[in-house]
Write an enzyme that holds these catalytic residues in place. Structure first.
Site, mmCIF file in Angstrom:
data_model
loop_
_atom_site.group_PDB
_atom_site.id
_atom_site.type_symbol
_atom_site.label_atom_id
_atom_site.label_comp_id
_atom_site.label_asym_id
_atom_site.label_seq_id
_atom_site.Cartn_x
_atom_site.Cartn_y
_atom_site.Cartn_z
ATOM 1 N N LYS A 1 0.026 -7.830 3.895
ATOM 2 C CA LYS A 1 -1.129 -7.819 2.992
ATOM 3 C C LYS A 1 -1.000 -8.949 1.976
ATOM 4 O O LYS A 1 0.094 -9.188 1.452
ATOM 5 C CB LYS A 1 -1.194 -6.464 2.281
ATOM 6 C CG LYS A 1 -2.426 -6.264 1.400
ATOM 7 C CD LYS A 1 -2.384 -4.881 0.736
ATOM 8 C CE LYS A 1 -3.623 -4.586 -0.077
ATOM 9 N NZ LYS A 1 -3.567 -3.266 -0.733
ATOM 10 N N SER B 1 -4.675 3.075 -0.860
ATOM 11 C CA SER B 1 -4.971 1.821 -0.153
ATOM 12 C C SER B 1 -4.217 1.589 1.149
ATOM 13 O O SER B 1 -4.566 0.690 1.899
ATOM 14 C CB SER B 1 -4.745 0.627 -1.081
ATOM 15 O OG SER B 1 -5.772 0.563 -2.035
ATOM 16 N N SER C 1 -7.644 -0.439 0.149
ATOM 17 C CA SER C 1 -7.828 -1.868 0.048
ATOM 18 C C SER C 1 -7.086 -2.667 1.122
ATOM 19 O O SER C 1 -7.415 -3.824 1.339
ATOM 20 C CB SER C 1 -7.376 -2.350 -1.334
ATOM 21 O OG SER C 1 -5.982 -2.179 -1.495
#
Lengths: 96, 489
Positions: B80, B179, B155
């Protein structure tokens, strides 16, 4: 607790947070903040008399280490990401 | 026979070790796959093809010389874009950091490199991890591989989408209010938020530091356990990292004798108003399945769960307003060409142009909640509610080994459907935030489909007891086939 946040308050807090807003955003944010803050008020239903706050969940505090000199990043590396620089310094806008 | 890119991490590294598979060939097949899916899904912000192929050749050389390989040797992984990678831009999917190249690696990245993993790219996310849909990314949304019109969750949407699109067997995300678990549920992969303090946050760009943890994504529970074993452990550079003996979560999966006698608590509040009936039914079927495998369950009440969402957003926004104060556009980050006006004006303009609407909303509301006159009413009160919630969970864990419910209250929805109404979107996090406020480990596992869209089951465990939630997930996975299904891309 006060019920409404005004447009002037939104302007003032945005200034405190150093964020410029457009006129349109001031209007939209004021409406949205009122809805969100209304929702936040739900927590007042919880009885928290004599309840201490939890800042973080771990049972550790004041973690210390030996104060030893380690390696630092070289100046060129440190300045690499700076949008504006001059003579090995970060270049800031006018402060005084 | 499965294609190379379809292999699990454990199987891939085994085949490379035994010279059944050349690592270079494997990594090439991975990039071929990414080329094919990426035009539709858009899971990545940055791809690292050349350096990944170089690393693969190194692994092949080690194999040829019969040198000892590490646990993840040759296994591709996606990271990420909130986790710092030395020399590789790390953007947080924000205009503010779109050109930021960290001069150091996050601790988890160091650990992955030492374990022989090959980083193939940085994945798309909600800007600064603030969102549940990956729509607030400066680079545009990632799409759900099961239905390209739907959000992948957020997210860490890029990481979850890349794993189910078979771009990579493993990925890392971060979980501040759900997330990792939210996109795991929406993309039908396994995703785990570790206990607060288990995984070092050094090099994780902060949003709300008292709530967040880096966590693994995989297509199987075993792969998830493997990745967790590698990234967990004490780190001097994170003062909230806990010093505990390290665990091999993969071998702990195998000592399953007691798993089928586990006591499962099912909180009413996780099946309350606002939770879609299709989701409820699917998760109840999964609970019955666990019962048929020998677990016992009972309903339990955790009343303060109803207040968790409001407390979470107050705390997260307050911490965000402080953590994001560092972005002034001077030392790094976005800075406007024209520097007219005084320092405060320039600073405010850089932050207006550099941050998207949701990030600015959270910074401003957080500033409000911390400001004189409101601190006690919002921030301090929320921290006290957090204590009440912890006490309620502690009580429940006296009776039960794990707590089970849905991960998300709704099925994946359309891109654009909720983005204009922040409060409605916040409501989607109602079932994931309790684990962040309390610090407990929690994971999402694929547990079914409704209207061809995935449903995830959330399993919450006791602190530093990841092996138990992994065992429950493994038990369920071994007698179902949801984890074997793939979207058509």
């Amino acid at each position: 607790m006060k019920n409404q946040i005004t447009r002037e308050e939104v302007e003032n807090i945005a200034w405190l947070a150093h964020i410029e807003l457009t006129e349109e955003e001031k209007k939209i944010f004021t409406e949205q903040f009122n809805k969100i803050l209304d929702f936040f008020k739900k927590i007042n239903e919880v009885d928290t008399e004599h309840v201490p706050p939890t800042y973080h969940v771990l049972d550790i505090s004041n973690v210390e280490r030996q104060d030893e000199v380690g390696e630092s990043l070289p100046q060129t590396e440190t300045l690499k990401n700076a949008p504006k620089k001059e003579d090995g310094f970060f270049k800031s806008p006018r402060i005084v | 026979m499965p294609k190379h890119y379809q292999l699990s991490a454990l199987e891939a590294t085994r085949q490379i070790r035994n010279q059944e598979l050349s690592c270079e060939e494997y990594i090439l097949s991975i990039f071929e796959r990414i080329n094919k899916t990426e035009v539709k899904v858009r899971a990545f912000v940055t791809l690292l093809r050349e350096q990944a192929i170089e690393k693969a050749k190194e692994v092949d050389n080690l194999v040829k010389k019969q040198e000892k390989l590490s646990l993840l040797s040759g296994v591709p992984i996606a990271i990420k874009d909130v986790i710092c990678t030395n020399g590789v831009r790390t953007t947080c999917s924000s205009r503010m950091l779109k050109d930021f190249v960290p001069p150091y690696d996050a601790t988890v990245v160091n650990k992955l490199n030492s374990a022989g993993a090959i980083i193939v790219g940085k994945t798309n996310m909600d800007e600064f991890a603030m969102g549940s849909t990956t729509e607030t990314s400066f680079f545009g949304p990632t799409r759900n591989p099961w239905n390209l019109d739907k959000v992948p969750g957020g997210s860490s949407g890029g990481s979850a989408a890349a794993v189910i699109a078979e771009d990579v067997p493993l990925a890392l995300g971060s979980d501040t209010g759900g997330s990792v678990r939210c996109p795991a549920s929406y993309c039908s992969v396994v995703g785990l938020k570790p206990t607060y303090g288990l995984v070092s946050r050094y090099g994780l760009i902060s949003y709300a530091n008292s709530l967040e943890q880096i966590g693994p994504f995989a297509r199987t529970v075993e792969d998830c356990a493997l990745l967790l074993s590698i990234i967990s452990g004490h780190d001097d550079r994170d003062s909230t990292s806990v010093n505990l003996p390290s665990k091999d979560y993969v071998s702990l999966l195998k000592s399953e004798d007691e798993t089928n006698r586990l006591r499962i608590g099912v909180p009413h509040e996780f099946f309350g108003e606002g939770v879609d009936n299709d989701v409820k039914d699917t998760v109840w079927e999964a609970i019955s399945k666990l019962e048929s495998l020998g677990c016992t369950y009972d309903e339990v009440s955790i009343p303060s769960v109803s207040y968790a969402l409001a407390a979470y957003y107050i705390i997260a926004m307050s911490e965000a307003s402080s953590n994001l104060a560092r972005y002034d556009g001077l030392r790094y980050g976005f800075r406007q060409e024209k520097d007219e006006g005084d320092w405060a004006t320039v600073y405010a303009k850089n932050r207006k142009e550099g941050f998207g609407a949701e990030v600015r909303r959270r910074i401003i509301l957080g500033t409000y909640a911390l400001s004189a006159g409101y601190y006690d009413q919002y921030y301090l009160k929320a921290l006290k509610v957090r204590t009440v919630l912890r006490r309620d969970f502690e009580r429940a864990f006296k009776e039960f080994d794990v707590l089970v419910g849905p991960t998300m209250p709704l099925l994946p929805f359309n891109i654009g459907e909720k983005i204009d109404d922040p409060l409605t979107l916040y409501m989607c996090d109602v079932l994931t935030v309790p684990a962040n406020l309390t610090g407990y480990p929690a994971m999402s596992v694929p547990c079914g489909f409704k209207n061809d869209l995935p449903v995830g089951m959330q399993i919450i465990g006791k602190s530093f007891n990841e092996e138990t939630i992994l065992r429950v997930a493994h038990l369920f996975e071994q007698s179902t086939d949801f984890h074997l299904r793939r979207p058509r891309l």
